[in-house]
Scaffold this motif. Structure first.
Motif: not given
Length: 589
Positions: A38-54
């Motif tokens: 499940r690495l891909g899903v976990v890291n993708l969610v983290a990446l999306v969060f940082f983009v949204i917070y940007s």
């Protein structure tokens, strides 16, 4: 894997989250595979969060703050997440995986600490909720192993405290923030510990399950081998007994005592054949050894042959009527359908004590419903589910104990389920029984023009030259006696070596009209070896029949080699004679 090692680890409690080295390496690999799935899903969610917070930073922060926080999110954290994902998807080393996984988590946490420090240094108050989210994400979403999560999480907490001191946060507010973050970190640490402890428990249970499954597989294979061997070894003498009994001289007129003895022997042998077949069938069904081999065939011919053999075996059989139209084609496994019909017939004659049996068919475009009806004593409603259970029988009203093992109808139901055949039972006590089996239909089958083998056997093979290859002396003698009695000229060969020697000087005059051979001939030679060699050396096509006590082997070979007839032992004289005559009537290939 050592089962005792797992049991010891389970008893020890593994409260320190550590196994013996061998087991720990396996657990590390287990955990590595589990997280990587499940690495891909976990890291993708983290990446999306940082983009949204940007985007949030751009909207709410002053330029002097956003000009720092946005690059940190997009050009530091985002690349770290992407790079760590690439590395961890490619690596096969659990240690490298967990190091990169932990490092990316630490970088994300430190990035949030840096953003909070930049904002507070510029008098822009932002809550510490972002840091709380990072810690929660690391502990529970990323599921970082306890020891890998503990150190970076508390380091992030410590660096946050230093950053707030450097940003001149008021002490009372700093202490309050530190209190809540320390509490969150402590809860996360305890949760991570419990999560890994439960995961280790699950791992041990899974390993024990794998060991038990492997043991069960080995036992099943051993049982399968045992059943195959028992089937072969038990069917061999029964086959010889069948043929020897058929070849016994007929009693002199008026010798009723000898005639009765022969009839009793025949009935006892038939009963022994039936009991052996039933026990082997239920054993193979329970082990999952039996596999359907479906083909199109004439249901009328099959039923007719079964009735003829029953009448021949027992002159006192009740009236049996085959009302199925000739050429009625069905698509199923002919051997398993025959077994079902024989069991139903046995149930009607031995247990239901029927005087009349009628076998009919209701035919539609896609289905043929075989209707098996008798006028026996019927089955009470309360016992109709019970009769399909193994070793269950309905007691008779006359108080006599039931015959057989109580497996016949259980086999009928299991074989029906195996072939996806709908089986229905209709019965009332004292009013007979009806079984309905709904089977896929096939194109109509042209009626066979061959003669029935139920007629007289003497001299019907006159002038036919048969080579018999059989390494079992008793079966060889029985087969030779029977085929000779039918008028054939038999060359009896005790195994593959004698067969090869007999081939010297083979010419058209000495070439057999038919090869009759056992399947297992010893020294890695089989009946197929015999047939292949005689057909290679002979000037003409030689029909062949191979006998085997291995039922499943016969079924597999029958599918692969339609140019050879395969018969299972014990074979009835009528069936053997029918197969010989059928092969002799085939056109040359």
């Amino acid at each position: 894997m050592n089962e005792q090692l797992i049991i010891n680890a389970s008893r020890a409690g593994y409260y320190n989250l550590n196994f013996e080295p061998e087991l720990e390496r396996l657990f590390e690999t287990f955990q590595f595979k589990r997280i990587r799935r499940r690495l891909g899903v976990v890291n993708l969610v983290a990446l999306v969060f940082f983009v949204i917070y940007s985007l949030v930073d751009y909207l709410i922060f002053p330029f002097e703050v956003a000009s720092w926080t946005i690059p940190i999110r997009l050009f530091l954290v985002a690349p770290v997440i992407v790079i760590s994902t690439i590395i961890n998807c490619r690596t096969r080393s659990p240690r490298l995986f967990f190091f990169v996984y932990m490092a990316s988590y630490f970088v994300c946490g430190m990035a949030v600490v840096a953003i909070i420090w930049i904002a507070h240094s510029n008098n822009v108050m932002v809550p510490y909720d972002g840091l709380f989210l990072v810690l929660s994400y690391g502990y529970f979403v990323m599921s970082i192993p306890f020891r890998h999560a503990l150190v970076p999480s508390w380091l992030i907490f410590a660096f946050y405290a230093v950053a707030e001191v450097m940003a001149d946060m008021p002490p009372d507010k700093l202490y309050l923030n530190m209190f809540f973050l320390a509490g969150a970190n402590l809860i996360g640490s305890v949760g991570s510990y419990i999560q890994e402890h439960n995961l280790r428990s699950s791992f041990l249970n899974q390993q024990l399950l794998h060991i038990r499954q492997a043991e069960a597989d080995r036992e099943n294979k051993a049982k399968t081998r045992f059943i195959a061997t028992a089937s072969h070894d038990l069917r061999q003498p029964l086959n010889a007994m069948n043929l020897l009994l058929e070849g016994m001289p007929k009693p002199a007129p008026g010798d009723t005592e000898t005639s009765e003895v022969q009839q009793k022997l025949k009935r006892s042998l038939d009963q022994l054949n039936g009991l052996l077949g039933t026990l082997l069938d239920i054993s193979r069904l329970n082990l999952g050894v039996i596999k359907p081999h479906c083909s199109a065939f004439d249901l009328h011919d099959l039923v007719e042959r079964i009735i003829e053999e029953q009448v021949k075996a027992d002159d006192a059989s009740p009236a049996m009527l085959n009302s199925i139209p000739e050429g009625t084609g069905i698509y199923s496994d002919p051997i398993l359908i025959e077994r079902i019909l024989r069991n139903l017939l046995s149930n009607s004659l031995k247990h239901a004590e029927a005087d009349n049996v009628v076998i009919d068919a209701e035919i539609s475009e896609e289905w043929v419903t075989l209707v098996f009806r008798d006028d026996g004593r019927g089955i009470p409603k309360e016992h109709q589910e019970k009769v399909f259970q193994e070793f269950q029988q309905v007691r008779r009203n006359n108080g006599r104990p039931p015959n057989g093992l109580g497996l016949g109808l259980a086999i009928v139901q299991q074989l029906s389920e195996l072939m996806d055949i709908s089986l229905q039972l209709e019965s009332d006590e004292g009013a007979g029984t009806v079984f309905r089996l709904t089977i896929p239909a096939s194109d109509p089958v042209l009626p066979s023009a061959q003669e029935s083998a139920a007629g007289g056997m003497h001299q019907v093979l006159s002038g036919v030259r048969i080579w018999l290859v059989e390494d079992d002396e008793t079966n060889r003698e029985a087969l030779t006696a029977f085929v000779t009695q039918c008028g054939a000229e038999v060359v009896s060969l005790a195994g593959y070596g004698e067969f090869v020697a007999q081939l010297d000087g083979l010419n058209d005059a000495s070439t057999p009209d038919l090869m009759l051979t056992d399947y297992r001939l010893g020294h890695s030679k089989t009946g197929l070896s015999v047939v292949k060699l005689i057909r290679k050396l002979a000037d003409r096509f030689v029909p062949a029949i191979i006998l085997s006590a291995d039922v499943e082997k016969v079924r597999d070979l029958s599918d692969d080699r339609p140019d050879i007839v395969f018969l299972t032992k014990p074979v009835t004289p009528a069936r053997l004679l029918s197969a010989i005559r059928s092969q002799l009537s085939q056109p040359v290939a």
